[in-house]
Every structure is written in C-alpha cells, then in structure tokens.
Design a protein around this motif. Structure first.
Motif, PDB file in Angstrom:
ATOM      1  N   LEU A  47     -10.210  -6.594   3.044  1.00 24.64           N
ATOM      2  CA  LEU A  47      -8.814  -6.192   2.937  1.00 24.64           C
ATOM      3  C   LEU A  47      -8.132  -6.280   4.297  1.00 24.64           C
ATOM      4  N   SER A  94      -8.057  -6.135   9.822  1.00 27.27           N
ATOM      5  CA  SER A  94      -8.876  -6.308   8.622  1.00 27.27           C
ATOM      6  C   SER A  94      -9.921  -5.200   8.524  1.00 27.27           C
ATOM      7  N   GLN A  95     -10.193  -4.822   7.282  1.00 25.65           N
ATOM      8  CA  GLN A  95     -11.221  -3.823   6.985  1.00 25.65           C
ATOM      9  C   GLN A  95     -12.047  -4.416   5.849  1.00 25.65           C
ATOM     10  N   SER A 155      -0.775  -4.799   1.955  1.00 20.16           N
ATOM     11  CA  SER A 155      -2.198  -5.149   1.948  1.00 20.16           C
ATOM     12  C   SER A 155      -2.335  -6.579   1.436  1.00 20.16           C
ATOM     13  N   PRO A 163       0.608  -3.285   8.897  1.00 21.20           N
ATOM     14  CA  PRO A 163       1.606  -2.221   9.076  1.00 21.20           C
ATOM     15  C   PRO A 163       2.919  -2.800   9.606  1.00 21.20           C
ATOM     16  N   ARG A 216      -4.829  -5.071   6.324  1.00 21.97           N
ATOM     17  CA  ARG A 216      -3.680  -4.159   6.326  1.00 21.97           C
ATOM     18  C   ARG A 216      -2.654  -4.696   7.315  1.00 21.97           C
ATOM     19  N   MET A 240       0.850  -1.193   0.000  1.00 19.95           N
ATOM     20  CA  MET A 240       0.000   0.000   0.000  1.00 19.95           C
ATOM     21  C   MET A 240       0.882   1.238   0.000  1.00 19.95           C
ATOM     22  N   GLN A 262      -5.357  -9.230   0.265  1.00 20.20           N
ATOM     23  CA  GLN A 262      -6.766  -9.355  -0.076  1.00 20.20           C
ATOM     24  C   GLN A 262      -7.049 -10.796  -0.491  1.00 20.20           C
ATOM     25  N   THR A 307       3.364  -0.377   4.738  1.00 23.98           N
ATOM     26  CA  THR A 307       2.131  -1.155   4.875  1.00 23.98           C
ATOM     27  C   THR A 307       1.966  -2.133   3.720  1.00 23.98           C
ATOM     28  N   PRO A 311      -1.723  -7.568  12.012  1.00 30.28           N
ATOM     29  CA  PRO A 311      -2.620  -7.174  10.921  1.00 30.28           C
ATOM     30  C   PRO A 311      -3.979  -6.718  11.438  1.00 30.28           C
TER      31      PRO A 311
END
Length: 185
Positions: A97, A93-94, A66, A101, A99, A60, A68, A64, A91
């Motif tokens: 996805l 999750s959203q 990502s 960091p 993430r 990203m 998926q 970061t 990690p």
C-alpha cells in the motif's frame, strides 16, 4: 448550412470549456481527491501507463490518498512516478500500500496555483476565440462563393459573437470559483 456552422461552433466551444474544467480539477485544493493522480504515468514494463490502470486509487481520509498496485513489484515504480510528478506529493509505501498525504497549502503555493489557474483560463479563452475565427472564416468563404447573403453572414457572425461572449463568461465564472476554492483555508 448556417445552422451547421453555428452548431459546430457551439460544440467546439463547449469542448474547450469542458477541457478547462477537467484541467482545473487537476489543480489541487487542500482536500485530497483521487483525480489528482489521473495523469501520473508509471513506467509499466517499458510503457507509460496511467496510474489508475495499474493500481487501485482510493481515499483513506480527507487528506490522504491510498494507492494499491495490482502487482507487488510495481510498488516502487508507482511511488517513484508520484514523487517525480510536478504535484509536490511525497508518497510512502507500507508493504503493498502506498499512502499519499496531501500537504497543507501555504499562502505562496496558493498564489502559484492561482497563476496556473489563470494561465489555463487564458488558454481556454484563446481556444474559444480560435473557434470563433474559424467559424467567421467559413462564413466569409460561403459569402464569397455566393452560398449565403451578406445579411445572413452578418446575422450569423453576430450570433457566433454572442456564443463566444457566453462561453468566455463561463470560463471567467469557472476561474472565479476555482480561485475562491484555492484561497479557502
């Protein structure tokens, strides 16, 4: 025959060096890179599967990653696998996805990673020395079976030793480079 022994020895030593370089790429520096997750295994319907085979792994930004997953129901399993890996990542999750960091490295963590790097390097050196030993054993057997002369055996042993020294110097160079990378803030 001697050329075959030298060629096989050089190929095996080269593979040991390549393996070390691959292992060193796994040891993370402050920057994010997708290769760090290559060896994280996810429980995919009862089979341990590499994360890059069940999800899209991209950067990203500089810090970061990502992830998926291709199947929405695998988000939880992928997130758990990343968290449970020994990479020290957390990690979040959203939706579909995830993430990941990359935390900033502390001085103590850098020193720990340098120890890991040195251990990897020592393993590569041992592997290279084992290849040398195997080649020398082949030479001794050939001499015993009167397939080669003593002069040929001695000359080839010297050449194999020079190969060994060259590859061990390459290992040292790779270690120095990685240590400098880890200590750069």
């Amino acid at each position: 025959m001697l050329a075959d022994i030298k060629k096989n020895t050089e190929q095996k030593m080269s593979k040991s060096l390549d393996s070390l370089k691959t292992d060193l790429m796994k040891v993370r520096t402050g920057r994010a890179h997708t290769g760090i997750l290559d060896h994280v295994m996810v429980d995919y319907y009862g089979n341990p599967t590499a994360i890059n085979q069940i999800a899209n792994v991209t950067l990203m930004d500089a810090r970061t990653i990502s992830v998926q997953p291709w199947e929405a129901k695998m988000v939880g399993a992928v997130e758990k696998a990343i968290r449970d890996s020994d990479l020290g990542l957390n990690p979040s999750s959203q939706g579909n996805l995830i993430r990941v960091p990359m935390p900033a490295l502390t001085e103590e963590r850098r020193r720990d990673l340098i120890k890991v790097v040195k251990t990897e390097g020592e393993g590569a050196k041992v592997a290279i020395r084992n290849v040398r030993r195997d080649a020398n054993d082949q030479l001794k057997k050939a001499l015993k079976d009167k397939e080669i002369s003593e002069d040929d055996e001695r000359r080839t042993q010297d050449e194999i030793q020079k190969l060994t020294d060259k590859f061990i110097a390459e290992v040292d160079k790779a270690l120095v480079t990685k240590e400098a990378e880890l200590m750069a803030v």
